[in-house]
Scaffold this motif. Structure first.
Motif, PDB file in Angstrom:
ATOM      1  N   PHE A   1       9.854  14.713   5.735  1.00  0.00           N
ATOM      2  CA  PHE A   1       8.838  15.772   5.695  1.00  0.00           C
ATOM      3  C   PHE A   1       8.200  16.049   7.055  1.00  0.00           C
ATOM      4  N   GLU A   2       8.290  15.093   7.999  1.00  0.00           N
ATOM      5  CA  GLU A   2       7.599  15.262   9.281  1.00  0.00           C
ATOM      6  C   GLU A   2       8.079  16.455  10.092  1.00  0.00           C
ATOM      7  N   THR A   3       9.311  16.916   9.857  1.00  0.00           N
ATOM      8  CA  THR A   3       9.829  18.067  10.607  1.00  0.00           C
ATOM      9  C   THR A   3      10.254  19.221   9.698  1.00  0.00           C
ATOM     10  N   LEU A   4       9.861  19.154   8.428  1.00  0.00           N
ATOM     11  CA  LEU A   4      10.274  20.203   7.485  1.00  0.00           C
ATOM     12  C   LEU A   4       9.195  21.270   7.269  1.00  0.00           C
ATOM     13  N   GLY A   5       8.221  21.318   8.143  1.00  0.00           N
ATOM     14  CA  GLY A   5       7.159  22.301   8.007  1.00  0.00           C
ATOM     15  C   GLY A   5       5.818  21.617   7.911  1.00  0.00           C
ATOM     16  N   PRO A   6       4.929  21.879   8.848  1.00  0.00           N
ATOM     17  CA  PRO A   6       3.640  21.186   8.850  1.00  0.00           C
ATOM     18  C   PRO A   6       2.728  21.653   7.721  1.00  0.00           C
ATOM     19  N   THR A   7       2.137  20.702   7.030  1.00  0.00           N
ATOM     20  CA  THR A   7       1.102  20.981   6.032  1.00  0.00           C
ATOM     21  C   THR A   7      -0.031  19.992   6.282  1.00  0.00           C
ATOM     22  N   ASP A   8      -1.222  20.343   5.831  1.00  0.00           N
ATOM     23  CA  ASP A   8      -2.354  19.433   5.998  1.00  0.00           C
ATOM     24  C   ASP A   8      -2.106  18.124   5.255  1.00  0.00           C
TER      25      ASP A   8
ATOM     26  N   GLU B   1       0.855  -1.182   0.000  1.00  0.00           N
ATOM     27  CA  GLU B   1       0.000   0.000   0.000  1.00  0.00           C
ATOM     28  C   GLU B   1       0.890   1.230   0.000  1.00  0.00           C
ATOM     29  N   VAL B   2       0.719   2.109  -0.955  1.00  0.00           N
ATOM     30  CA  VAL B   2       1.526   3.322  -1.062  1.00  0.00           C
ATOM     31  C   VAL B   2       0.743   4.498  -0.499  1.00  0.00           C
ATOM     32  N   VAL B   3       1.362   5.209   0.429  1.00  0.00           N
ATOM     33  CA  VAL B   3       0.806   6.451   0.950  1.00  0.00           C
ATOM     34  C   VAL B   3       1.622   7.582   0.347  1.00  0.00           C
ATOM     35  N   ASP B   4       1.039   8.312  -0.578  1.00  0.00           N
ATOM     36  CA  ASP B   4       1.770   9.365  -1.280  1.00  0.00           C
ATOM     37  C   ASP B   4       1.667  10.696  -0.543  1.00  0.00           C
ATOM     38  N   VAL B   5       2.793  11.417  -0.534  1.00  0.00           N
ATOM     39  CA  VAL B   5       2.844  12.781  -0.008  1.00  0.00           C
ATOM     40  C   VAL B   5       3.376  13.643  -1.151  1.00  0.00           C
ATOM     41  N   PRO B   6       2.520  14.076  -2.084  1.00  0.00           N
ATOM     42  CA  PRO B   6       2.987  14.698  -3.335  1.00  0.00           C
ATOM     43  C   PRO B   6       3.951  15.861  -3.137  1.00  0.00           C
ATOM     44  N   GLN B   7       3.726  16.708  -2.138  1.00  0.00           N
ATOM     45  CA  GLN B   7       4.612  17.843  -1.906  1.00  0.00           C
ATOM     46  C   GLN B   7       5.638  17.576  -0.803  1.00  0.00           C
ATOM     47  N   GLY B   8       5.663  16.337  -0.329  1.00  0.00           N
ATOM     48  CA  GLY B   8       6.561  15.996   0.772  1.00  0.00           C
ATOM     49  C   GLY B   8       7.988  15.806   0.324  1.00  0.00           C
ATOM     50  N   ARG B   9       8.907  16.184   1.195  1.00  0.00           N
ATOM     51  CA  ARG B   9      10.330  15.971   0.964  1.00  0.00           C
ATOM     52  C   ARG B   9      10.830  14.887   1.910  1.00  0.00           C
ATOM     53  N   HIS B  10      12.056  14.466   1.698  1.00  0.00           N
ATOM     54  CA  HIS B  10      12.688  13.471   2.553  1.00  0.00           C
ATOM     55  C   HIS B  10      12.729  14.014   3.983  1.00  0.00           C
TER      56      HIS B  10
ATOM     57  N   ARG C   1       0.315  16.038   7.410  1.00  0.00           N
ATOM     58  CA  ARG C   1      -0.350  15.520   8.608  1.00  0.00           C
ATOM     59  C   ARG C   1      -1.265  14.351   8.239  1.00  0.00           C
ATOM     60  N   ASP C   2      -1.998  14.535   7.155  1.00  0.00           N
ATOM     61  CA  ASP C   2      -2.903  13.477   6.705  1.00  0.00           C
ATOM     62  C   ASP C   2      -2.127  12.216   6.349  1.00  0.00           C
ATOM     63  N   ALA C   3      -0.948  12.378   5.730  1.00  0.00           N
ATOM     64  CA  ALA C   3      -0.139  11.218   5.351  1.00  0.00           C
ATOM     65  C   ALA C   3       0.326  10.453   6.583  1.00  0.00           C
ATOM     66  N   VAL C   4       0.731  11.170   7.642  1.00  0.00           N
ATOM     67  CA  VAL C   4       1.156  10.511   8.874  1.00  0.00           C
ATOM     68  C   VAL C   4      -0.006   9.716   9.467  1.00  0.00           C
ATOM     69  N   ARG C   5      -1.177  10.328   9.506  1.00  0.00           N
ATOM     70  CA  ARG C   5      -2.342   9.632  10.073  1.00  0.00           C
ATOM     71  C   ARG C   5      -2.711   8.413   9.237  1.00  0.00           C
ATOM     72  N   ARG C   6      -2.687   8.578   7.906  1.00  0.00           N
ATOM     73  CA  ARG C   6      -3.048   7.454   7.033  1.00  0.00           C
ATOM     74  C   ARG C   6      -2.049   6.311   7.156  1.00  0.00           C
ATOM     75  N   ALA C   7      -0.756   6.649   7.202  1.00  0.00           N
ATOM     76  CA  ALA C   7       0.268   5.607   7.308  1.00  0.00           C
ATOM     77  C   ALA C   7       0.151   4.862   8.629  1.00  0.00           C
ATOM     78  N   ALA C   8       0.011   5.612   9.720  1.00  0.00           N
ATOM     79  CA  ALA C   8      -0.131   4.962  11.023  1.00  0.00           C
ATOM     80  C   ALA C   8      -1.410   4.126  11.067  1.00  0.00           C
ATOM     81  N   GLY C   9      -2.474   4.650  10.486  1.00  0.00           N
ATOM     82  CA  GLY C   9      -3.720   3.887  10.453  1.00  0.00           C
ATOM     83  C   GLY C   9      -3.581   2.602   9.679  1.00  0.00           C
ATOM     84  N   ALA C  10      -2.854   2.642   8.557  1.00  0.00           N
ATOM     85  CA  ALA C  10      -2.662   1.439   7.748  1.00  0.00           C
ATOM     86  C   ALA C  10      -1.861   0.391   8.503  1.00  0.00           C
TER      87      ALA C  10
END
Length: 503
Positions: free
Chosen positions: A477-484, A466-475, A487-496
């Protein structure tokens, strides 16, 4: 006038520079290629030992002849092994050299032989033990050049020519330590990074941010960088682009790294993008446990950092906001989370890092608050190669394997000779193991290529990914500036991941 002096790498000679030299000359530069003894220069005499000092003398002879004949600025270019005699010569003629260009080469140090920069770890061990022919290290067969660097971008004709004209590398040139007085440190430097072979500028910046002392000098304002999207022999695969880069480098152009700022936390130490509450934490050895509510037993997620991380880096990764953030979030969702410090301090450390991770996993499974049959492993970044063991033989209790912006195949310049740490190959044996892959849309090209290679292999064998894409995310990304989106990608990945633990 700019004067370029070009020094070729192992097994090769002046012929590799033909097309690049022609383009530089057409633009008005003066170009000299160095014929190293035994590699396109004079043949060694009977009983003569050709070593690094021999090749330094070859480069010095060209520098001295140019200094007499021309008043131009000398730019000394060393490719691969060629940077060692180039630096040795520049150290003795520092006032004559305007700039040194490291062309897809390492950072030689005083007292260290060129052998240390050979990418193939097994070959380094063989030579240390006395391998090679008396006349020198035999050149690679046509299909063995990747042991020395990526052949990406080389045409069949170029590879044929490289093989046909290669010469044995005198062993002394690899085994004799380089001796530097320090004078060369005053000369401006440019690094040309071939991203088909190793890290690009963004990854080098991450290394600077991590505080590795040997890397900090690269953030000096006199140091510039360029990237070429090709393999280890750009003078054969991208001669025109290489000529343009060398001309820009001579003019002082290129990207400059940002030095670590003591007043501002580096990217990996900035706050996690989710506001997660503190959780109870227990520390045992190299492992921290974050505990959910209730007595358990609970499913568990073991979080494995990437690297290499310098041995002296403080805080250690298990205290970095990304990993504490994920651990608190997972514990808040009802699972035990474990963060692990392991000894991936260099690209040659994957074996002992794997031992550390395996020991931590068993420590977590042995805890009575953990459901020993419901475990997930979550790897990040350079920890990706550590997934290969678990993909190749997934135990029954491993319910999910997750990876965030991972490196999923060793880069050619790493020198990782052990085929064990190659997830692209291992995924064919993953069976029904669920895999969650978090893909950063703005990933570094050299890392993104390994992810796509992995996904292609996974589709071929029918792996459950299962691929969780973060289209504007960088390597990272969790500490490079919060974006919606992030945040959604972190929640989706943890949920999966958690969904597979409770299925």
């Amino acid at each position: 006038m700019t004067v370029f002096i070009l020094v070729a790498g192992a097994f090769t000679g002046p012929y590799v520079w033909r097309d690049t030299a022609a383009r530089l000359t057409a633009e008005g530069a003066e170009v000299h290629t160095v014929a190293l003894t035994g590699l396109g220069g004079r043949a060694a005499g009977p009983g003569e030992v050709v070593d690094l000092e021999t090749h330094i003398a070859d480069v010095l002879a060209v520098i001295d002849s140019v200094a007499v004949e021309s008043g131009g600025d000398i730019v000394l270019v060393g490719h691969d092994y060629g940077i060692h005699p180039a630096l040795g010569a520049a150290d003795r003629r520092a006032r004559s050299i305007a700039r040194i260009v490291h062309l897809d080469s390492g950072m030689p140090r005083d007292g260290v032989p060129a052998l240390a920069a050979v990418p193939d770890q097994r070959l380094r061990e063989e030579l240390t033990e006395g391998g090679g022919e008396p006349t020198g290290l035999l050149p690679p067969a046509r299909d063995a050049w990747p042991r020395w660097g990526s052949t990406a971008g080389l045409s069949e004709a170029a590879l044929d020519g490289l093989t046909a004209l290669a010469a044995p590398q005198p062993l002394g040139t690899l085994l004799q330590p380089l001796r530097l007085t320090g004078a060369v440190a005053a000369v401006p430097v440019t690094g040309v990074l071939c991203t088909g072979n190793g890290p690009g500028i963004e990854l080098v910046q991450l290394m600077v941010d991590l505080g590795e002392p040997a890397i900090q000098a690269l953030a000096d304002p006199r140091v510039t960088f360029f990237e070429l999207a090709t393999g280890h022999w750009p003078m054969l695969s991208r001669p025109a682009e290489l000529a343009e880069v060398l001309a820009e480098a001579a003019a002082g152009g290129g990207h400059r790294l940002k030095p670590a700022d003591a007043a501002e936390p580096p990217p990996h130490l900035r706050p996690f993008l989710l506001d997660v509450p503190e959780r109870p934490r227990e520390r045992t050895g190299n492992t921290d446990l974050y505990l959910p509510e209730g007595p358990g037993p609970h499913p568990a997620v073991v979080i494995v950092h990437g690297g290499p991380v310098p041995a002296g880096a403080r805080p250690t990764p298990r205290d970095w906001p990304t990993f504490t953030g994920y651990a608190r979030y997972v514990a808040g969702r009802g699972a035990v989370a474990a963060t692990v410090d392991h000894r991936l301090h260099a690209f040659t450390d994957y074996g002992r890092a794997a031992e550390d991770v395996a020991a931590a996993v068993e420590r977590v499974r042995a805890d009575p608050r953990v459901d020993t049959d419901r475990i997930a492993l979550w790897f990040f970044s350079g920890g990706g190669p550590l997934t290969a063991d678990w993909l190749a033989a997934p135990p029954a209790w491993l319910r999910c394997l997750a990876v965030n912006y991972p490196i999923l195949a060793p880069l050619p310049s790493w020198g990782v000779a052990d085929a064990r740490f190659h997830p692209v190959r291992a995924v064919a044996r993953a069976g029904k193991l669920p895999i969650v892959l978090v893909r950063a849309g703005r990933e570094m090209a050299e890392i993104a290529a390994t992810v796509e290679e992995f996904l292609t292999a996974a589709r071929r064998c029918g792996a459950d990914v299962e691929v969780v894409d973060v289209p504007q995310g960088r390597h990272g990304f969790e500490t490079l500036g919060p974006t919606d989106e992030a945040r959604d990608a972190v929640r989706r990945a943890a949920g999966a991941v958690l969904a597979r633990l409770t299925a």
